[in-house]
Design an enzyme around this catalytic site. Structure first.
Site, PDB file in Angstrom:
ATOM      1  N   GLU A 135       8.132   2.579  -5.974  1.00  0.00           N
ATOM      2  CA  GLU A 135       9.348   3.407  -6.012  1.00  0.00           C
ATOM      3  C   GLU A 135      10.101   3.189  -7.321  1.00  0.00           C
ATOM      4  OE1 GLU A 135      12.756   4.501  -2.791  1.00  0.00           O
ATOM      5  OE2 GLU A 135      12.670   2.416  -3.417  1.00  0.00           O
ATOM      6  N   MET A 284      11.301  -3.224   0.072  1.00  0.00           N
ATOM      7  CA  MET A 284      10.839  -1.843  -0.108  1.00  0.00           C
ATOM      8  C   MET A 284      10.190  -1.351   1.173  1.00  0.00           C
ATOM      9  SD  MET A 284      10.527   0.841  -1.820  1.00  0.00           S
ATOM     10  CE  MET A 284       9.723   2.325  -1.238  1.00  0.00           C
ATOM     11  N   GLU A 285      10.574  -0.136   1.589  1.00  0.00           N
ATOM     12  CA  GLU A 285      10.247   0.388   2.917  1.00  0.00           C
ATOM     13  C   GLU A 285       8.896   1.065   3.018  1.00  0.00           C
ATOM     14  OE1 GLU A 285      12.482   3.885   0.870  1.00  0.00           O
ATOM     15  OE2 GLU A 285      12.578   1.704   0.865  1.00  0.00           O
ATOM     16  N   GLU A 319      15.463  -1.530   5.899  1.00  0.00           N
ATOM     17  CA  GLU A 319      14.112  -1.031   5.630  1.00  0.00           C
ATOM     18  C   GLU A 319      13.529  -0.328   6.850  1.00  0.00           C
ATOM     19  OE1 GLU A 319      13.447  -1.066   2.561  1.00  0.00           O
ATOM     20  OE2 GLU A 319      15.110  -2.419   2.141  1.00  0.00           O
ATOM     21  N   HIS A 322      14.637   3.189   7.316  1.00  0.00           N
ATOM     22  CA  HIS A 322      13.901   4.115   6.447  1.00  0.00           C
ATOM     23  C   HIS A 322      12.674   4.718   7.126  1.00  0.00           C
ATOM     24  CE1 HIS A 322      15.987   4.076   2.699  1.00  0.00           C
ATOM     25  NE2 HIS A 322      15.850   2.780   2.482  1.00  0.00           N
TER      26      HIS A 322
END
Length: 878
Positions: A135, A284-285, A319, A322
């Site tokens: 990302e 980070m998801e 997360e 998400h």
């Protein structure tokens, strides 16, 4: 303007990805199943740092077209030209290529960690982990792709690596075998130079390229915790359940809460939470494979501060939110980043408040919101939703505006339309667009439909567009009028700069609460004009315009309205209301709307304050005031004043932890000792802090983690080389990530100039990891003695910083240059950044320079005034 977007007449249907992983390079094949919408002789893909070896376009009937890549390095777009034309329909674009494993925590990168050997194998053993971070636009570093969020499709991952390694990835592992003959790519390209294992994963649900992930290394999982049929595991170097259990419980609660709240089952196949030794952000998801910094996931609840526990739980819940907001329903393009990040921030706080109501989550968030409002007070701020063209602009959107201002306006909306309508609106939005992509208007329509279902008519879009598409926020001035029972309200844009600009107006939801004896009345009004007059009975005890801090705006009261609030400060106002009152006042001083002496008077009214978050803010303002004062006797007088307001609570609490202390008392004691010791430099407090540190290290004194965290920083301030070595050793030997980080970050508090230089060198030689170095330097930039050496380091090693520090944390580091509010240093900073660009940091640098101007102005105008004020006070002393 040059476009950085793909222009295609085709779209992907599915990816088959094959990787042969080595420590420094990888070989790969990407088979991209495409559907051409019309006849075409080319296709555009994103790629960066990839070297193509074979490109073919194939159709089921046996047709094969060879391809040649023409790469635009600036746009990171490869145009694949074919030897013929592809007709409408389904094709497979097959690309063989190679790439490199990075050292900059982006794309596919390598990190190492060491462990002590045992009796049989003395010494240290070094381990390697390969992991991904894509990302917003870094998937293109690892596989050629349609690297835009709207191109959602399933992925099939096949990874060949050393047989000692585990692989965690999107999708469920379906094959774990040394047999590679069944896959042509591996059969053709792998040279049998090492023992290997092939890891194949089930097809993922449709996701965007930035959500693809895999981690390869000597990782160990916890036993699965199943919640509603979803298996949750934590993966780490040790697999220690003691450090993983808290995250597992947080995740289990979050999944259950979100499934009930959204009315939608968990959208993925499993939940793997992976702790990494090096990671560029908190977490980070990635779908089914969520990656974390170790100290954002692993924690020992019995030896952690409350803020550390809140951080881990909030990040895990963020997360997982998400999985619905971002993964199941994705923004069309990065200008809509807030549709996932603001919601994940809001939902995580909502879930955490439900899980641990005693933690007062929304009070803690009010402090975060305050930081977002400070950034949003700059002319160089940006709307929550802003245009994005260049990949650097996508990176710039990951800031407090997209996360915390966005969360704040969602909270404002939640309070305005009510929790039932808000929840139903989220459900409509997610079910209506499940598996697809959206824009902001889709959300407004869902919330408006929910309002109608409940028989109310909230003009959601009309109100919320002001807050999403306008930069900045308003300040309301509340003044008494000559007419009895009437209060005049006026709104204007709150600016820290003195520049004139267009006077924008907002539809401001006023959360008005009035008090008369034991009677409390809540009203919801809307201020949409420049000025309006409202009726409030004169016989009220007091009234507050932003009840419980629900609105993202400031309020400045005058006359009796202000004095009434001060009278009931500790008895009738909530924690957030007291925090807002003092923060709005101090920010109005920076904006030259209020005189600094008013703030000093307000500090005296807070001397019996019991909310730790408010004292954290007071501590930060005391530091800022001390930085601008130049007269030694005046500075001493101000420090004595700090001690006098702190001492009221410290005498009640005592300096040493007690067994029957509650959580608030433990936190309050810690922050007060930090304020009295590190900032006011009160001699007796410093002596006691040193004794507490020695006792905590030796185990002779039992102190709680809140207090230990602060006395470590105080101990560092007076520390010598021997203590510095002790801190380095403790950072390596600590048995929890939080404890290790505590000692690493404390290195920035040593005042000795030689030790400051040594800390800076460790930020470059690997002793301090690149994920931590920007935060260490940030602390150095905020220090009285270390700010200038840190600035010199940035100038001398700027290229290294750009090459190896995570961009997001490096931007946060550069923001701290605003603390160097010396005229000659400010000139150097302006000159340096006029000719040195930080990629993806143009906006952050502009904001830093504007903040620097604000701090300079505060120093030049208020510094001498504060000096005179405290000089006069010292002269009046007997």
């Amino acid at each position: 303007m040059k476009s950085f977007r793909l222009e295609n007449r085709s779209h992907p249907l599915e990816y088959d990805l094959y990787f042969i992983l080595e420590e420094d390079i990888f070989k790969a094949r990407a088979d991209i199943h495409l559907r051409f919408l019309e006849v075409s002789s080319s296709v555009e893909l994103n790629c960066k740092e990839l070297e193509f070896e074979r490109i073919e376009l194939c159709r089921a009937d046996g047709t094969v077209l060879n391809g040649q890549a023409v790469i635009d390095e600036e746009t990171e777009i490869a145009r694949i030209d074919f030897t013929g034309s592809a007709g409408p329909g389904d094709w497979v674009l097959s690309l063989d290529y190679r790439g490199k494993v990075n050292n900059n925590l982006l794309g596919l990168y390598k990190s190492t960690w060491t462990e002590k050997g045992g009796d049989r194998e003395p010494g240290e053993k070094t381990h390697t982990i390969l992991s991904t971070h894509f990302e917003p636009v870094h998937a293109r570093r690892v596989f050629p792709c349609f690297d835009e969020p709207s191109y959602k499709t399933p992925y099939n991952l096949n990874i060949l690596c050393h047989s000692d390694f585990q692989v965690v990835a999107n999708g469920v592992l379906i094959k774990d075998s040394v047999d590679i003959e069944e896959i042509p790519f591996f059969r053709e390209r792998f040279k049998k130079e090492m023992p290997v294992r092939l890891h194949r994963f089930e097809k993922t649900v449709p996701i965007s390229s930035y959500l693809v992930a895999f981690v390869v290394g000597e990782l160990k999982p916890t036993p699965p915790l199943s919640i509603n049929g979803v298996d949750i595991r934590v993966w780490s170097k040790s697999g220690d359940l003691r450090l993983s259990d808290f995250a597992l419980k947080s995740a289990a609660f979050a999944i259950s809460f979100y499934e009930e709240f959204f009315g939608i089952a968990y959208p993925g196949q499993k939940v793997d939470l992976v702790a990494l030794p090096d990671f560029p952000i908190g977490a980070m998801e990635n779908m089914d494979c969520i990656t974390f910094r170790e100290d954002a996931l692993l924690i020992d609840p019995n030896n952690a501060t409350r803020s550390s526990l809140v951080r881990v739980a909030e990040i895990v819940m963020h997360e997982l939110a998400h999985m619905w907001f971002g993964n199941l329903v994705t923004m069309d393009w990065w200008n809509g980043l807030w549709l996932k990040e603001s919601f994940a921030t809001f939902m995580a706080n909502l879930a955490l408040d439900r899980w641990q109501p005693d933690w007062n989550v929304w009070t803690s968030f009010a402090t975060t919101r305050m930081a977002a409002m400070s950034l949003d007070s700059l002319d160089s701020t940006h709307p929550i939703e802003s245009p994005v063209n260049h990949p650097d602009e996508a990176t710039e959107m990951f800031d407090m505006i997209s996360y915390n201002k966005g969360c704040s306006i969602l909270f404002q909306l939640h309070e305005l339309i009510g929790p039932q309508v808000f929840r139903r609106g989220c459900e409509i939005y997610l079910k209506r667009h499940a598996g697809g992509c959206t824009s902001t208007g889709d959300l407004w329509r869902a919330l408006a439909d929910a309002s109608k279902e409940f028989g109310v008519d909230h003009p959601v879009e009309k109100i919320m567009n002001d807050w999403v598409y306008k930069a900045g926020h308003p300040v309301i001035e509340a003044n008494e009028t000559t007419s009895e029972n009437m209060i005049r309200l006026s709104q204007s844009k709150f600016r820290l700069s003195q520049k004139n600009g267009d006077e924008e107006l907002w539809h401001i939801p006023l959360f008005l609460r009035t008090f008369k004896d034991s009677n409390v009345e809540n009203k919801y009004l809307t201020l949409s004009k420049k000025e309006e007059t409202i009726y409030i009975p004169r016989d009220l005890d007091f009234s507050i315009l932003n009840a419980d801090g629900a609105g993202f705006y400031r309020v400045l009261y005058s006359g009796r309205l202000y004095s009434d609030l001060r009278t009931v400060l500790s008895s009738r106002l909530s924690n957030v209301e007291r925090l807002n009152l003092i923060t709005d006042l101090f920010m109005s001083i920076l904006a030259e709307r209020t005189e600094p002496e008013e703030y000093l008077e307000m500090l005296d009214a807070y001397k019996e304050e019991s909310e730790p978050q408010i004292w954290i803010f007071i501590a930060s303002t005391c530091q800022q005031i001390l930085r601008v004062m130049k007269d030694p006797s005046a500075t001493t007088s101000f420090k004595e004043m700090i001690h006098s307001i702190v001492d009221v609570n410290l005498k009640k609490l005592g300096m040493v932890s007690k067994e029957d202390d509650n959580q608030v008392e433990r936190e309050l004691r810690a922050i007060l000792i930090a304020l009295d010791g590190a900032i006011a430099e009160h001699g007796e407090t410093l002596r006691i802090a040193e004794d507490l540190f020695q006792g905590a290290i030796t185990g002779n004194i039992a102190i709680d983690q809140e207090l230990k965290a602060e006395v470590i920083k105080i101990a560092a301030r007076a520390g010598d080389k021997e203590r510095y070595e002790q801190f380095l050793k403790l950072s390596r030997d600590s048995d929890s990530p939080q404890e290790s980080s505590r000692y690493i970050y404390a290195l920035a508090h040593f005042k000795d100039s030689a030790l400051v230089e040594r800390t800076l060198e460790h930020c470059r030689d690997g002793m301090i990891r690149s994920q931590d170095a920007p935060f260490v330097i940030s602390r150095l930039l905020s220090g009285y003695d270390s700010g200038l050496p840190a600035w010199k380091f940035i100038q001398e090693h700027f290229q290294y910083i750009k090459d190896y520090y995570p961009p997001i944390s490096a931007r946060k580091m550069l923001a701290q240059l605003a603390n160097l509010e010396r005229t000659e240093t400010a000139d150097q900073i302006r000159t340096f950044f006029a000719s040195n660009r930080f990629p993806g940091g143009d906006l952050a640098v502009a904001q830093m320079l504007e903040s620097l101007e604000t701090n300079l102005r505060f120093s030049q105008k208020c510094g001498p005034r504060l000096d005179r004020h405290f000089e006069n006070l010292s002269k009046r002393k007997p």
